[in-house]
Design an enzyme around this catalytic site. Structure first.
Site, PDB file in Angstrom:
ATOM      1  N   LYS A 193      -0.533  -4.183  -3.211  1.00  0.00           N
ATOM      2  CA  LYS A 193      -2.023  -3.614  -2.749  1.00  0.00           C
ATOM      3  C   LYS A 193      -2.044  -2.364  -3.368  1.00  0.00           C
ATOM      4  CE  LYS A 193      -4.989  -2.126   1.048  1.00  0.00           C
ATOM      5  NZ  LYS A 193      -5.015  -0.729   0.544  1.00  0.00           N
TER       6      LYS A 193
ATOM      7  N   ASP B 193      10.159   5.777 -10.330  1.00  0.00           N
ATOM      8  CA  ASP B 193       9.653   6.341 -11.612  1.00  0.00           C
ATOM      9  C   ASP B 193      10.283   7.686 -11.959  1.00  0.00           C
ATOM     10  OD1 ASP B 193       7.818   4.265 -12.216  1.00  0.00           O
ATOM     11  OD2 ASP B 193       5.979   5.342 -11.972  1.00  0.00           O
TER      12      ASP B 193
ATOM     13  N   SER C  11       0.946  -1.212  -0.072  1.00  0.00           N
ATOM     14  CA  SER C  11      -0.052   0.150  -0.101  1.00  0.00           C
ATOM     15  C   SER C  11       0.966   1.331   0.061  1.00  0.00           C
ATOM     16  CB  SER C  11      -0.867  -0.281   0.975  1.00  0.00           C
ATOM     17  OG  SER C  11      -1.869   0.867   0.870  1.00  0.00           O
TER      18      SER C  11
END
Length: 447
Positions: free
Chosen positions: A335, A321, A310
């Protein structure tokens, strides 16, 4: 509309739609003219179906009240129905009664009562996502990936996750016996855990030579202030000699979305951190970084594993990224959904999955997880002597080292260094990487 019209024309005679067989040649025009009527009829049928289902619920409710072997209150039956409705949607939607809702709010503040484990339901058993650091469960040896099959000798199979969690709660200081099924063990075994007040210190830090190490064990309201204080103390201790930072998110089950965004922002100067999208794209949200990097661009490694879930995955995904950090370890939990806590006046709250989150590059990691840039499995390192036990000093007639020691001091220094050497293989590799990047940057600057 085309699909609705086709289904209706297939299921009913043309005369039922007020059409004549003689109008078959102009069917397209006639069908378009009746589309509003068909839509209205479909809506009325939908309302009728809903009414029939509610009537079914009422009949079942009435029969339970009249014929069940024991008396059950209306409030209990309604709560059971809500629990069933939400728990069947996905593993993370659930109903929180007043007590559970209060516990949840305490947990997000960084203190709660219980055993100290994050759990989910899998194959009918309670699966441990991760034990929280320095809690009764962690001290008792509960491990991520363990399955809890029995609670005080009573089978978990058939219970909802909420029921199992409620049974694991209890009076502070009381014991509960968890029956554990663990991969690699031939038989289940019992572990006794003493319930306690769980005070979560979500951020810990230390130095590893000239590299800073910060571990975040959960994302609660204290996480960002704790991170800022940790980095401030590391920089005060290491000064300009600080070569980089290892951010350890292993076995971190997640927590508040706002804290995941804030922690990511702490190391990013600009760009998107995460976006959330639900069923209605009009409610999509994007969260962007503000100027400022706590460590001013120093090399950074983020450690993750199967217990990183999460909010941990939001941080890892954002830093990956943006190429701000190297992600190292093993695949994360996966998740990728956001739960909204919706208070129900006088009746606790419901936790409802309302959206999925996406990393800056547009990845949804739901059921996939974050893939590390460098995969490093947990391992135990053993020293192998490839010298055959012989050194220069062992040779007959070897010259003495008159300008140094007799070798005994060197041997003792090496032995002490080996004793103090970290046993965390994944962390060792992260430290090695930062040292390598730092050396490369120095050599490039020299050129």
């Amino acid at each position: 509309m085309t699909e609705t019209l086709t289904a209706t024309l297939t299921d009913r005679p043309l005369k039922a739609l007020g059409l004549s067989l003689a109008l078959a040649g102009g069917l397209g025009l006639s069908a378009l003219q009746t589309a509003p009527a068909l839509a209205q009829e479909s809506e009325e049928n939908s309302r009728l179906d809903t009414y029939n289902q509610l009537q079914l619920f009422g009949n079942v409710f009435k029969r339970i009240k009249e014929d069940y072997v024991e008396d059950v209150s209306d409030e209990e039956l309604i709560e059971f129905a809500i629990q069933g409705m939400l728990s069947q949607l996905d593993p993370h939607s659930s109903y929180l009664d007043a007590d559970s809702f209060r516990d949840m709010r305490v947990q997000t503040r960084g203190e709660f009562g219980g055993l100290g484990i994050e759990v989910t339901m899998e194959n009918g058993f309670v699966k441990v996502v991760t034990p929280i650091d320095d809690t009764p469960a962690a001290r008792a040896g509960i491990m991520a990936g363990d399955y809890i099959t029995h609670l005080d000798g009573e089978a978990v199979l058939g219970l909802s996750l909420q029921d199992a969690v409620e049974r694991m709660r209890g009076e502070i200081g009381s014991d509960i016996i968890l029956t554990i099924s663990r991969d690699g063990e031939e038989a289940t075994f019992d572990v006794t855990v003493n319930r306690d007040v769980i005070k979560v210190r979500s951020v810990r830090h230390r130095t590893e030579g000239d590299i800073g190490y910060v571990r975040i064990s959960a994302f609660n309201e204290q996480t960002t202030p704790g991170l800022e204080k940790a980095v401030e103390e590391l920089r005060a201790e290491l000064g300009d000699d600080m070569k980089g930072l290892v951010l350890d998110l292993r076995l971190n089950p997640g927590g508040l979305l706002t804290e995941a965004i804030s922690v990511s922002d702490a190391f990013l100067d600009q760009g998107e951190i995460v976006s959330t999208r639900g069923r209605d794209n009009a409610n999509a949200q994007r969260f962007n970084a503000r100027d400022g990097d706590l460590i001013d661009g120093l090399p950074m490694v983020v450690l993750i594993n199967g217990g990183s879930a999460s909010a941990s995955e939001i941080v890892a995904g954002a830093l990956q990224d943006h190429r701000r950090a190297v992600i190292m370890g093993t695949q994360s939990f996966g998740k990728g959904s956001v739960q909204t806590i919706i208070p129900l006046l006088g009746h606790g709250a419901m936790r409802l999955t309302t959206s999925r989150y996406y990393t800056p590059s547009g990845r949804s990691i739901q059921a996939e997880g974050i893939s590390p840039d460098i995969i490093v499995e947990p391992a135990r390192v053993e020293t192998i002597d490839i010298s055959g036990g012989r050194r220069e000093a062992d040779l007959r007639g070897a010259l003495e080292n008159k300008g140094g020691t007799n070798g005994e001091e060197d041997d003792q220094t090496a032995a002490n260094a080996e004793d103090q050497r970290p046993t965390d293989y994944q962390l060792d590799r992260a430290l090695d990487l930062i040292q390598g990047v730092s050396l490369f940057q120095v050599s490039q600057a020299g050129n």
